[in-house]
Design a protein around this motif. Structure first.
Motif, PDB file in Angstrom:
ATOM      1  N   ALA A  72      -0.784   5.398   7.590  1.00 17.57           N
ATOM      2  CA  ALA A  72      -2.230   5.590   7.632  1.00 17.57           C
ATOM      3  C   ALA A  72      -2.653   6.449   8.819  1.00 17.57           C
TER       4      ALA A  72
ATOM      5  N   VAL B  87      -7.612   7.394   0.503  1.00 14.77           N
ATOM      6  CA  VAL B  87      -6.849   6.258  -0.023  1.00 14.77           C
ATOM      7  C   VAL B  87      -5.631   5.987   0.852  1.00 14.77           C
ATOM      8  N   THR B  88      -4.942   7.041   1.274  1.00 11.86           N
ATOM      9  CA  THR B  88      -3.765   6.858   2.130  1.00 11.86           C
ATOM     10  C   THR B  88      -4.150   6.228   3.459  1.00 11.86           C
TER      11      THR B  88
ATOM     12  N   LYS C 186      -6.876   4.292   4.110  1.00 11.51           N
ATOM     13  CA  LYS C 186      -7.420   2.943   3.978  1.00 11.51           C
ATOM     14  C   LYS C 186      -6.417   1.952   3.398  1.00 11.51           C
ATOM     15  N   ARG C 187      -5.580   2.424   2.434  1.00 12.95           N
ATOM     16  CA  ARG C 187      -4.742   1.500   1.693  1.00 12.95           C
ATOM     17  C   ARG C 187      -3.247   1.806   1.807  1.00 12.95           C
TER      18      ARG C 187
ATOM     19  N   ALA D 113      -1.671   3.958   0.133  1.00 12.40           N
ATOM     20  CA  ALA D 113      -1.179   4.397  -1.175  1.00 12.40           C
ATOM     21  C   ALA D 113      -1.278   5.916  -1.287  1.00 12.40           C
TER      22      ALA D 113
ATOM     23  N   GLY E  10       0.246   0.573  -0.447  1.00 13.20           N
ATOM     24  CA  GLY E  10      -0.575  -0.504  -0.979  1.00 13.20           C
ATOM     25  C   GLY E  10      -0.591  -0.513  -2.501  1.00 13.20           C
TER      26      GLY E  10
ATOM     27  N   PHE F  48      -2.155  -1.693  -6.245  1.00 11.64           N
ATOM     28  CA  PHE F  48      -3.517  -1.847  -6.737  1.00 11.64           C
ATOM     29  C   PHE F  48      -3.482  -2.102  -8.237  1.00 11.64           C
TER      30      PHE F  48
ATOM     31  N   SER G 230      -9.605  -0.716 -10.358  1.00 16.24           N
ATOM     32  CA  SER G 230      -9.749  -0.693  -8.897  1.00 16.24           C
ATOM     33  C   SER G 230     -10.271   0.672  -8.484  1.00 16.24           C
TER      34      SER G 230
ATOM     35  N   GLU H 191      -8.857   2.563  -6.303  1.00 17.18           N
ATOM     36  CA  GLU H 191      -7.705   3.451  -6.229  1.00 17.18           C
ATOM     37  C   GLU H 191      -7.448   4.133  -7.564  1.00 17.18           C
TER      38      GLU H 191
ATOM     39  N   TRP I 149     -11.587  -2.165  -3.638  1.00 15.67           N
ATOM     40  CA  TRP I 149     -10.219  -1.768  -3.387  1.00 15.67           C
ATOM     41  C   TRP I 149      -9.257  -2.827  -3.934  1.00 15.67           C
ATOM     42  N   LYS I 150      -8.080  -2.406  -4.284  1.00 15.16           N
ATOM     43  CA  LYS I 150      -6.962  -3.234  -4.763  1.00 15.16           C
ATOM     44  C   LYS I 150      -7.164  -3.753  -6.184  1.00 15.16           C
TER      45      LYS I 150
END
Length: 657
Positions: A201, A264-265, A267-268, A270, A340, A342, A346, A348, A413-414
């Motif tokens: 992240a 996304v990368t 925060k999560r 992914a 992450g 998901f 979601s 994502e 999210w998720k």
């Protein structure tokens, strides 16, 4: 003497670029801090010499030094000073020098504003940027030297292309190049992350503001270029799906996907592999677009035959940059699995869907741009791929993009539950459909495309209002001012950019649906009618400009007997090149433009006059301005400033050591 100094400065800049490319990379691989520290002064020195070289070429244009071949081909003593300066980047060699200058400027910005980065990572970023600089500076010196002498010097220059003698062309190329080249920073961050194996992240957080700022410049550059085409070409259009326009639009599409993927990368954790691939793709398309435009390939694929050395260098540089980066990606990507997880429903998933659709849209534009060139190069005939292809492919791809763009923020999210989300968005969605259908019938243009465009625009605006109301309701006990201040700048950036998309769609839909035009033969005192406006032709007078002669018409515009404006379109003949140009005259309003351009004079003394009514066309550029403003807000988010402030003491300690 000054042109020779400019040429020698480019040689010194190339030497420093080689030092910047090699030494920090070696230091990073051996963990030698002294070698890694070489990257920063080398980059700053390179910028100094490229800037000095650019200043030397500018001086040659200002002083009309026609012993420099490039100046003799693109300037004239009668050309106004500001257009002589514009001539510096008015053609191939000078535009590449501007490219190198902007790249050096971005690199210096990285050295100044990225002191919080780990030394090894920053060294690799500067090394990658150094290698890109080496390629461009070598290209300039070997095949595209703007300081070539013309002996004996020409007594007078050929003048700058009249199409470029416009205020829009003064700022359009620098803005566009700031966007093009800005993606090189995102590319360098991605390659450095692949080399170091650090795809977390933190990497996305470091890269995100640089990518956003580059996207803002590219958005502004495309908007200014579109506005220039609208008023300067005299046809009243704002987008023609011309290959030159497509060359800037393709990296913009991938850059938009990259910004969302980085979010996304960050925060999560992914989308890591996908984000790296988008960074490589955005910069690769920037390179491809720049070289397609500046190598002459778009004008004629046989440009390689007329200058094989330049064409081979272009191909070699493209193959090296794109090929090496993709090979590195293929080597490292299998190690980037994870991140992450998901659910299917979601935020994502919505962002991934948008990213895929934007990438496919970019690929479709690339196919339509390159396919005619490939056929021509293979001797299989000449074809033209125009608006019918692009509109048939692009509209179906971008419609779900807009839907997902406004649906995604309502998702968690998720993972989320589809039923409650649908209940939240259903009222705004139903209202937008009703607005789209009702407005289309009200304006008397109830076609499927008009209904779709107006419904999408209404959906964006209503969903944006709903999101803002929900955000303000999160802190019900606070005052309105406190709730507004508590919303992060990045959220405001997203909100403004999405709202800008809605405003843009309104402009595109209504100007496409309600646009009216009329070509009419007019004499002095004759009247014509269009869209409820009256146009009275008051003759043509001769007018002289600094480097052109013009026939200037006068038309009085009225509506319901009330005078609205007096428009004065011109037909110009530029003396040095003998090139005619049409200069339109426009009465700009918030809800419509009245546009007039002057055509040819007929043997009987009358003139062909083109009249246009353009409803809501200004909303196109208003939407672009809101998108760019949203990008500025996102890049200025306080998280990035706090990161730099926290890291400043550590950076000072490293420098002292």
């Amino acid at each position: 003497m000054i042109p020779e100094l400019g040429h020698f400065s480019l040689v010194l800049a190339l030497v420093l670029a080689l030092v910047q490319a090699v030494v920090p990379m070696v230091g990073a691989s051996r963990n030698r801090l002294t070698l890694m520290a070489v990257g920063r002064p080398a980059a700053q020195g390179q910028f100094f010499f490229v800037a000095f070289s650019f200043a030397c070429l500018t001086w040659a244009f200002v002083t009309s030094d026609f012993s420099v071949e490039y100046v003799a081909l693109h300037s004239n003593t009668a050309t106004p000073l500001y257009y002589r300066i514009t001539g510096v980047w008015g053609s191939h060699e000078g535009s590449l020098l501007l490219w190198a200058l902007v790249l050096a400027l971005w690199t210096v910005a990285v050295t100044v504003f990225s002191r919080h980065l780990p030394d090894v990572f920053l060294a690799r970023v500067l090394g990658v940027l150094g290698w890109v600089s080496v390629g461009f500076l070598a290209f300039l010196l070997v095949t595209s030297n703007p300081f070539e002498r013309l002996l004996p010097g020409a007594p007078e220059g050929r003048d700058l292309n009249p199409l470029l003698q416009d205020p829009g062309m003064i700022i359009h190329p620098p803005l566009l190049y700031m966007g093009y080249v800005g993606f090189s920073v995102a590319f360098a961050f991605a390659i450095a992350a692949l080399l170091s194996g650090r795809m977390d992240a933190a990497w996305a957080r470091w890269s995100r503001p640089w990518t956003t700022v580059a996207w803002v410049f590219l958005t502004a550059g495309i908007a200014v270029g579109s506005g220039w085409a609208y008023y300067e070409l005299g046809w009243g259009g704002w987008w023609f799906w011309d290959p030159v326009e497509n060359a800037s639009f393709m990296p913009w599409l991938l850059g938009t996907a990259l910004i969302h993927s980085l979010a996304v990368t960050e925060k999560r954790g992914a989308f890591r592999s996908w984000t790296v691939l988008l960074a490589i793709g955005a910069f690769s398309l920037s390179l491809l677009g720049t070289f397609l435009v500046r190598s002459g390939v778009i004008t004629s694929v046989h440009a390689f035959a007329t200058d094989p050395k330049r064409g081979l260098f272009i191909l070699f540089l493209l193959v090296v940059v794109i090929g090496v980066s993709l090979l590195l990606y293929a080597w490292r990507a299998p190690r980037l699995a994870g991140g992450g997880g998901f659910a299917f429903v979601s935020r994502e998933t919505a962002l991934l869907g948008n990213n895929v659709l934007l990438s496919v849209a970019s690929a479709s534009v690339l196919l339509g741009t390159l396919y005619p060139l490939f056929l021509d190069a293979l001797g299989m005939g000449k074809i033209s791929v125009g608006p019918p292809y692009f509109e048939a492919v692009f509209v179906p791809l971008m419609t779900p993009v807009v839907v997902l763009m406004m649906f995604g923020p309502f998702l968690r999210w998720k993972g989320d539950t589809l039923g409650p989300v649908l209940r939240r968005v259903a009222p705004a969605f139903a209202a937008s459909v009703a607005i789209g259908v009702g407005t289309a019938f009200a304006i008397g243009h109830a076609t499927p495309r008009t209904v779709l465009g107006l419904a999408l625009a209404a959906w964006v605006v209503l969903a944006s209002v709903q999101q803002l109301a929900a955000r303000l309701g999160e802190r019900a006990g606070a005052s309105s001012a406190a709730r507004l201040r508590g919303i992060p700048s990045a959220w405001w950036g997203m909100w403004l950019a999405h709202l800008g998309v809605g405003i843009f769609i309104i402009g595109v839909t209504l100007v496409g649906s309600l646009n009216q035009s009329l070509d009419v033969k007019m004499r002095d005192g004759q009247r014509a009618e269009l869209a409820g406006y009256g146009f009275v032709f008051r003759g043509v007078q001769d007018a002289a400009g600094p480097n052109y002669d013009a026939a200037r018409a006068t038309l009085e515009v009225s509506r319901d007997g009330v005078a609205i404006a007096t428009l004065r379109p011109e037909k110009r003949l530029y003396r040095a090149q003998g090139m005619p140009m049409t200069e339109a005259s426009i009465d700009i309003g918030p809800f419509r433009d009245v546009y007039v351009s002057l055509g040819e004079q007929l043997p009987d003394g009358s003139w062909i006059v083109s009249l246009y009514f353009k409803p809501f066309i200004s909303w196109i550029w208003l939407g672009c301005a809101l998108m760019a403003l949203g990008g500025i807000f996102a890049a200025a988010d306080r998280r990035y400033r706090r990161l730099a402030e926290r890291s400043a003491p550590a950076g000072a300690a490293r420098q002292a050591a």
